[in-house]
Design a protein around this motif. Sequence first.
Motif, mmCIF file in Angstrom:
data_model
loop_
_atom_site.group_PDB
_atom_site.id
_atom_site.type_symbol
_atom_site.label_atom_id
_atom_site.label_comp_id
_atom_site.label_asym_id
_atom_site.label_seq_id
_atom_site.Cartn_x
_atom_site.Cartn_y
_atom_site.Cartn_z
ATOM 1 N N PHE A 58 22.999 54.751 39.145
ATOM 2 C CA PHE A 58 24.205 55.371 39.025
ATOM 3 C C PHE A 58 24.358 55.501 37.493
ATOM 4 O O PHE A 58 25.547 55.944 36.912
ATOM 5 C CB PHE A 58 25.326 54.391 39.408
ATOM 6 N N GLY A 59 23.220 55.533 36.612
ATOM 7 C CA GLY A 59 23.352 55.809 35.220
ATOM 8 C C GLY A 59 24.215 54.812 34.473
ATOM 9 O O GLY A 59 24.695 55.209 33.399
ATOM 10 N N LEU A 60 24.119 53.383 35.100
ATOM 11 C CA LEU A 60 24.639 52.393 34.217
ATOM 12 C C LEU A 60 24.167 51.636 33.158
ATOM 13 O O LEU A 60 22.902 51.260 33.643
ATOM 14 C CB LEU A 60 25.605 51.759 35.326
ATOM 15 N N GLU A 61 24.621 51.241 32.247
ATOM 16 C CA GLU A 61 23.659 50.717 31.282
ATOM 17 C C GLU A 61 23.806 48.966 31.702
ATOM 18 O O GLU A 61 22.903 48.380 31.537
ATOM 19 C CB GLU A 61 24.476 50.890 29.752
ATOM 20 N N SER A 62 25.235 48.611 32.091
ATOM 21 C CA SER A 62 25.242 47.406 32.539
ATOM 22 C C SER A 62 26.311 47.249 33.765
ATOM 23 O O SER A 62 27.134 48.075 33.607
ATOM 24 C CB SER A 62 25.456 46.442 31.441
ATOM 25 N N PRO A 63 26.496 46.237 34.271
ATOM 26 C CA PRO A 63 27.595 45.951 35.208
ATOM 27 C C PRO A 63 29.030 46.134 34.392
ATOM 28 O O PRO A 63 30.032 46.500 35.201
ATOM 29 C CB PRO A 63 27.441 44.727 35.947
ATOM 30 N N ARG A 64 28.946 45.802 33.246
ATOM 31 C CA ARG A 64 30.264 46.010 32.625
ATOM 32 C C ARG A 64 30.752 47.513 32.396
ATOM 33 O O ARG A 64 31.873 47.702 32.052
ATOM 34 C CB ARG A 64 30.041 45.353 31.158
ATOM 35 N N ASP A 65 29.684 48.416 32.611
ATOM 36 C CA ASP A 65 30.071 49.899 32.340
ATOM 37 C C ASP A 65 30.656 50.530 33.710
ATOM 38 O O ASP A 65 30.790 51.582 33.692
ATOM 39 C CB ASP A 65 28.815 50.475 31.998
ATOM 40 N N LEU A 66 30.742 49.632 34.757
ATOM 41 C CA LEU A 66 31.304 50.335 36.048
ATOM 42 C C LEU A 66 32.588 50.874 35.741
ATOM 43 O O LEU A 66 33.581 50.330 34.970
ATOM 44 C CB LEU A 66 31.727 49.303 37.021
ATOM 45 N N PRO A 67 32.849 52.076 36.396
ATOM 46 C CA PRO A 67 33.941 52.848 35.921
ATOM 47 C C PRO A 67 35.428 51.889 36.439
ATOM 48 O O PRO A 67 35.331 51.690 37.508
ATOM 49 C CB PRO A 67 33.907 54.169 36.770
ATOM 50 N N GLY A 68 36.222 52.031 35.442
ATOM 51 C CA GLY A 68 37.651 51.092 36.049
ATOM 52 C C GLY A 68 37.465 49.820 35.922
ATOM 53 O O GLY A 68 38.620 49.210 36.304
ATOM 54 N N LEU A 69 36.600 49.452 35.404
ATOM 55 C CA LEU A 69 36.491 47.790 35.648
ATOM 56 C C LEU A 69 37.401 47.082 34.835
ATOM 57 O O LEU A 69 38.249 45.987 35.462
ATOM 58 C CB LEU A 69 34.924 47.407 34.993
ATOM 59 N N LYS A 70 37.661 47.472 33.638
ATOM 60 C CA LYS A 70 38.694 46.834 32.710
ATOM 61 C C LYS A 70 40.140 46.924 33.384
ATOM 62 O O LYS A 70 40.953 45.878 33.424
ATOM 63 C CB LYS A 70 38.694 47.272 31.219
ATOM 64 N N GLU A 71 40.484 48.097 33.663
ATOM 65 C CA GLU A 71 41.974 48.454 34.387
ATOM 66 C C GLU A 71 41.981 47.586 35.659
ATOM 67 O O GLU A 71 43.038 46.884 35.820
ATOM 68 C CB GLU A 71 42.105 49.869 34.644
ATOM 69 N N LEU A 72 40.763 47.418 36.400
ATOM 70 C CA LEU A 72 41.143 46.593 37.815
ATOM 71 C C LEU A 72 41.313 45.010 37.277
ATOM 72 O O LEU A 72 42.050 44.480 37.860
ATOM 73 C CB LEU A 72 39.747 46.602 38.537
ATOM 74 N N ARG A 73 40.517 44.735 36.271
ATOM 75 C CA ARG A 73 40.754 43.251 35.945
ATOM 76 C C ARG A 73 42.014 43.004 35.337
ATOM 77 O O ARG A 73 42.385 41.990 35.733
ATOM 78 C CB ARG A 73 39.659 42.853 34.971
ATOM 79 N N GLU A 74 42.247 44.063 34.625
ATOM 80 C CA GLU A 74 43.881 43.646 34.044
ATOM 81 C C GLU A 74 44.991 43.672 35.009
ATOM 82 O O GLU A 74 45.936 42.898 35.020
ATOM 83 C CB GLU A 74 43.954 44.694 33.169
ATOM 84 N N ALA A 75 44.566 44.361 36.099
ATOM 85 C CA ALA A 75 45.823 44.569 37.332
ATOM 86 C C ALA A 75 45.628 43.263 38.163
ATOM 87 O O ALA A 75 46.260 43.265 39.181
ATOM 88 C CB ALA A 75 45.503 45.755 37.776
ATOM 89 N N GLY A 76 44.607 42.525 37.747
ATOM 90 C CA GLY A 76 44.393 41.383 38.753
ATOM 91 C C GLY A 76 43.930 41.578 39.961
ATOM 92 O O GLY A 76 43.561 40.794 40.963
ATOM 93 N N LEU A 77 43.312 42.866 40.314
ATOM 94 C CA LEU A 77 42.597 43.246 41.223
ATOM 95 C C LEU A 77 41.177 42.528 41.661
ATOM 96 O O LEU A 77 40.711 42.817 42.712
ATOM 97 C CB LEU A 77 42.633 44.728 41.635
ATOM 98 N N LEU A 78 40.877 42.081 40.796
ATOM 99 C CA LEU A 78 39.442 41.277 40.651
ATOM 100 C C LEU A 78 39.548 39.731 41.016
ATOM 101 O O LEU A 78 38.429 39.177 41.084
ATOM 102 C CB LEU A 78 38.377 41.886 39.640
ATOM 103 N N ASP A 79 40.702 39.143 40.616
ATOM 104 C CA ASP A 79 41.002 38.122 41.022
ATOM 105 C C ASP A 79 40.501 37.472 42.584
ATOM 106 O O ASP A 79 40.813 38.312 43.371
ATOM 107 C CB ASP A 79 42.387 37.614 40.863
ATOM 108 N N SER A 80 40.221 36.261 42.573
ATOM 109 C CA SER A 80 39.967 35.760 44.058
ATOM 110 C C SER A 80 41.379 35.133 44.145
ATOM 111 O O SER A 80 41.486 33.877 43.804
ATOM 112 C CB SER A 80 38.846 34.845 44.028
ATOM 113 N N ARG A 81 42.087 35.584 45.237
ATOM 114 C CA ARG A 81 43.402 35.174 45.231
ATOM 115 C C ARG A 81 43.667 34.725 46.597
ATOM 116 O O ARG A 81 43.523 35.706 47.609
ATOM 117 C CB ARG A 81 44.539 36.293 45.122
ATOM 118 N N PRO A 82 43.557 33.419 47.037
ATOM 119 C CA PRO A 82 43.607 32.991 48.297
ATOM 120 C C PRO A 82 45.047 33.395 48.937
ATOM 121 O O PRO A 82 45.891 33.559 48.368
ATOM 122 C CB PRO A 82 43.470 31.490 48.049
#
Lengths: 265, 216, 216
Positions: free
Chosen positions: C169-193
């Motif tokens: 996918f032409g990524l330098e690292s997993p940190r370059d995944l598209p939209g990663l920052k926004e998803l994290r800021e929106a709390g959508l990558l949290d593991s919420r029980p």
Amino acid sequence: MTAEEGADAGSVAVRLQSEALIVDVEGYEGPLDLLLTLSRQQKVDLRRVSVLQLAEQYLRFVEAARKLRIELAADYLVMAAWLAFLKSRLLLPPDPTEEGPSGEELAAHLAFQLERLGAMREAAARLMARDRLGRDFFARGTPETVSISRRTQYTATLLDLLQAYARLRTRDDFRPYAFDRTDVYPLETALERLREMLGHSGTWADLAGFLPPGWRGAGKKRRSALASTFAASLELVKQGQAELRQSETFAPIHLRPRLKPRGAP
Amino acid sequence: MTTENDTAAATPSLFPAPPMAEQERMIEALLFASAEPMSVAELSARLPQGSDVPEALQHLRSRYSGRGVHLARVGDGWAMRTAPDLGWLMHKEQVETRRLSRAAIETLAIIAYHQPVTRAEIEEIRGVAVSRGTVDQLLELEWIRLGRRRMTPGRPVTFVVTERFLDQFGLESPRDLPGLKELREAGLLDSRPMPGTPREDDEDAPEGQVGLFEDD
Amino acid sequence: MTTENDTAAATPSLFPAPPMAEQERMIEALLFASAEPMSVAELSARLPQGSDVPEALQHLRSRYSGRGVHLARVGDGWAMRTAPDLGWLMHKEQVETRRLSRAAIETLAIIAYHQPVTRAEIEEIRGVAVSRGTVDQLLELEWIRLGRRRMTPGRPVTFVVTERFLDQFGLESPRDLPGLKELREAGLLDSRPMPGTPREDDEDAPEGQVGLFEDD
């Protein structure tokens, strides 16, 4: 609430859409996926989705499916039961004596799950839309294979040699104590034989079958051969070339070449 | 198909050809990704109309001159190839160093001190059978080789050490190997006196020594 | 093997390292020759002692910037790849890839964004069981691999994406995944029980996330 319901029920388009959903139930990847699709009909930001309305839509869907005698998978029915429970929690005033999370908390969690699933869908789409290797950009068409030659270099120093010889000569002094070694099957020989034979054996085979001819009878010779062959099999296991198994204590020991793990070159 | 291509070629292009630098980039990418060398005709068919492939190839060739890869003519085609002076980089040798097994070093020591020596004699001195693998390994390392056969029943082969053995252990000749007395003095042997009676292998040793040194 | 390499690295070289331009040429040749990314360690092992591979890579990267091929960073590795804007030229080289099912694509995205992630967590996010075939397919493509086990009851395995995934996918690292920052800021990558169900792996999950994305 009633206004919402009225608007909803009045909408022919929505009803048609629900029927289309039922026909397409095969196309859904589980109840959460279906809920996500239903929530999109509310045409609001997923964060502001009305979980109550969603629960009702879902229950209507399940009801309609039942009328059409469409068999729904168990997880759709589990979700229906859970949503019916959630609906009651949301509608009834909270009972202070009741334990557990409130209806609002549960609803918030469902909204979070839907938002997260939606976000993952989008992320997946963005990922798949990226420039791809072999489609948009390319690796070298004629890679030059790097030739690898493996060479094992054995080392020994003069000191090793002298010590070895000294050891042998010192041992000579104690010769009177030495065993009679005529019936000894050396470990190196066993290892060599086992390694070679194992290459031709694909499956579990009794260890006793690996004994050399002439050593298979009873008595000292067999014991020595068996001991050396067993020790050799342990060595091969240690080197990762073989696997051993024994079904119970004193049962025959079986040996087979170790299969390469999946994905190994 | 052919006629269609011909027609296309005859038709003047609606768009101007891309700049030379861009044509060069395109050829660079194509030659890089292609599994086969590509001819000027093949390249021209892929590039936008009006491109000057021969000229772009010349630019590319000089750009890569002196680099780690270069543009090479292969038959009718062109291909990227590793610069010939860097071919050695494409070869990888993995050297694994292992210590010689105890059995091997003992066998070697016996051969060095008692050469020419038969397998039966080695086994007698070591007190255990000598596996074929051990001897083969020493032969493969070229630290020992076959000597003359013994003029005894069965005419067994004998083993002697080689030049390479002497190199490996920094010896000028097998005579440089320290004797038992020196080994003892060096603390490599217990100071306990050797048994007074000469052993069978002691008798053999001088004979072996004669056998070894007669031809030097 | 490793110890030997270590020793070699520690030993001061008898010869000075070749000039930087020469190191650059060597890396250029090696990367052109390999279809797979090569790590700095692999490159260093092939270059003469004392070479400065990271510096040479920087020179090489700027040399190829804007060219038809370029130097791409792929996780820990480096590879030469054609410029994506020239993909249209390469229709002949395009490989027909097996179409992934929707389940496989979603599972892949979930692993990429949530890694390290257990099967149970994937199932919780998708709200449906993950079929074995889906995971097997991704493992077979070598786009995902097993990560460390979770230190929770049952010690479930986790999945992470591979370097091959990044390359694909032409990524330098997993940190370059598209939209990663926004998803994290929106709390959508949290593991919420789910409220009322304390999760066993609460302690571990944030740690895993930290492991992957901590340095951005």
